[in-house]
Design an enzyme around this catalytic site. Structure first.
Site, PDB file in Angstrom:
ATOM      1  N   LYS A   1      51.552  39.999  35.483  1.00 51.17           N
ATOM      2  CA  LYS A   1      50.215  40.478  34.976  1.00 51.17           C
ATOM      3  C   LYS A   1      50.664  41.486  34.270  1.00 51.17           C
ATOM      4  O   LYS A   1      49.680  42.021  33.050  1.00 51.17           O
ATOM      5  CB  LYS A   1      49.168  40.435  35.728  1.00 51.17           C
ATOM      6  CG  LYS A   1      47.643  40.882  35.448  1.00 51.17           C
ATOM      7  CD  LYS A   1      47.291  39.943  34.304  1.00 51.17           C
ATOM      8  CE  LYS A   1      46.008  40.594  33.643  1.00 51.17           C
ATOM      9  NZ  LYS A   1      44.726  40.460  34.494  1.00 51.17           N
TER      10      LYS A   1
ATOM     11  N   SER B   1      40.403  43.846  26.644  1.00 47.17           N
ATOM     12  CA  SER B   1      39.549  45.030  27.151  1.00 47.17           C
ATOM     13  C   SER B   1      39.918  46.196  26.443  1.00 47.17           C
ATOM     14  O   SER B   1      38.972  47.048  26.301  1.00 47.17           O
ATOM     15  CB  SER B   1      40.000  45.012  28.595  1.00 47.17           C
ATOM     16  OG  SER B   1      41.191  45.244  28.931  1.00 47.17           O
TER      17      SER B   1
END
Length: 309
Positions: A192, A262
């Site tokens: 990730k 984000s």
């Protein structure tokens, strides 16, 4: 992911005097936190902890998440309910504050689904003697972004949780998320991190949605970041070979093609980004191992310039 105010950092945040003990609470009322909360709430009560009492009141009045008007069971940091399980979805820099809030809800376990590698900070502030016994970090590649007063889900990803959080995985699965327990969660967290290292800074710098990074001229930059990060993350325990690393990043970019990363959302809103928790983490690994990562260093410098201006 949502920011919490410095006032949330009190040693023992107060709890609401007469609240139901929720099966699940989410600390963080940003786009991703509300995306998770709105879907989970279809199957049962979910508490949402917002950054202020005023924001909690706004969420109780209702916010659109996709096409659904979601009236959250929202609480400010000064009136916390109790909860069986807590998911933390705030900015990495706000982890310590969020951990203290989570611990004050007296949960069985606290699970981070944040960007970066935040487990040590989370444990330091809500675990330990007399604290929450089960504290860990999982991962999610779900996507959502704020569009004015509306939250727009923008890509169905996968959510992996560590052993011990089977109950949380069950709640997520019943809500329609692709969720499962992952025994090799440490390697999954590095995978990730690789995805975030490649996608987030480029989306912020070029101001494009994730899917655009798969096309020229951005693809060359995406591949360069993966090429440079892969050997270092592999040495740290990443379980993907080089071809699989490129494929994983491309898969996530494609699955969240319409998502505004984000870091892009932060740049557009004039907020501090998570570049320190993402690229900064890789730079620290590189310094520890004496490895040069000039492409990531350049990206880090450029994003920091965006933050200042």
């Amino acid at each position: 992911m949502n920011r919490l105010p410095s006032s949330a950092a009190s040693a023992s945040p107060p709890r609401a005097a007469a609240q139901t003990r929720f099966p699940l609470a989410i600390v963080g009322a940003g786009a991703l936190g509300l995306h998770f909360a709105a879907r989970l709430a279809r199957g049962g009560p979910v508490a949402v902890v917002a950054r202020t009492a005023q924001r909690a009141a706004q969420l109780r009045a209702g916010i659109y998440v996709g096409d659904m008007l979601y009236r959250a069971e929202a609480h400010g940091p000064d009136a916390l309910p109790e909860a069986e399980w807590v998911i933390v979805l705030v900015k990495a820099a706000d982890t310590a504050d969020a951990a203290r809030l989570a611990a004050a809800m007296r949960p069985r376990g606290v699970l981070s689904l944040q960007n970066g590698l935040t487990e040590d900070v989370l444990r330091a502030h809500c675990g330990g003697a007399g604290g929450v016994a089960l504290v860990a970090q999982g991962i999610t590649t779900e996507g959502a972004f704020r569009d004015g007063d509306r939250v727009t889900p923008s890509g169905a990803g996968e959510t992996l949780v560590p052993p011990g959080f089977e109950a949380v995985a069950g709640l997520l699965s019943r809500a329609g998320f692709r969720a499962r327990v992952e025994p090799g969660i440490a390697a999954a967290r590095l995978a990730k991190l690789l995805v975030n290292l490649a996608i987030n800074p480029l989306a912020a710098l070029f101001r494009v949605p994730n899917g655009a990074l798969l096309d020229p001229p951005f693809r060359a930059c995406l591949d360069a970041l993966v090429d440079e990060a892969w050997p270092l993350l592999r040495a740290e325990g990443l379980a993907l070979d080089e071809a699989a690393a490129h494929a994983r990043v491309a898969e996530v970019a494609r699955a969240t093609g319409t998502n505004r990363a984000s870091m892009l959302q932060d740049v557009l809103a004039g907020r501090r980004t998570e570049i320190d928790a993402i690229t900064g983490m890789l730079l620290a690994m590189a310094a520890r191992r004496g490895v040069a990562v000039p492409v990531h260093q350049a990206v880090f410098t450029l994003v920091k310039l965006l933050e200042r201006g």
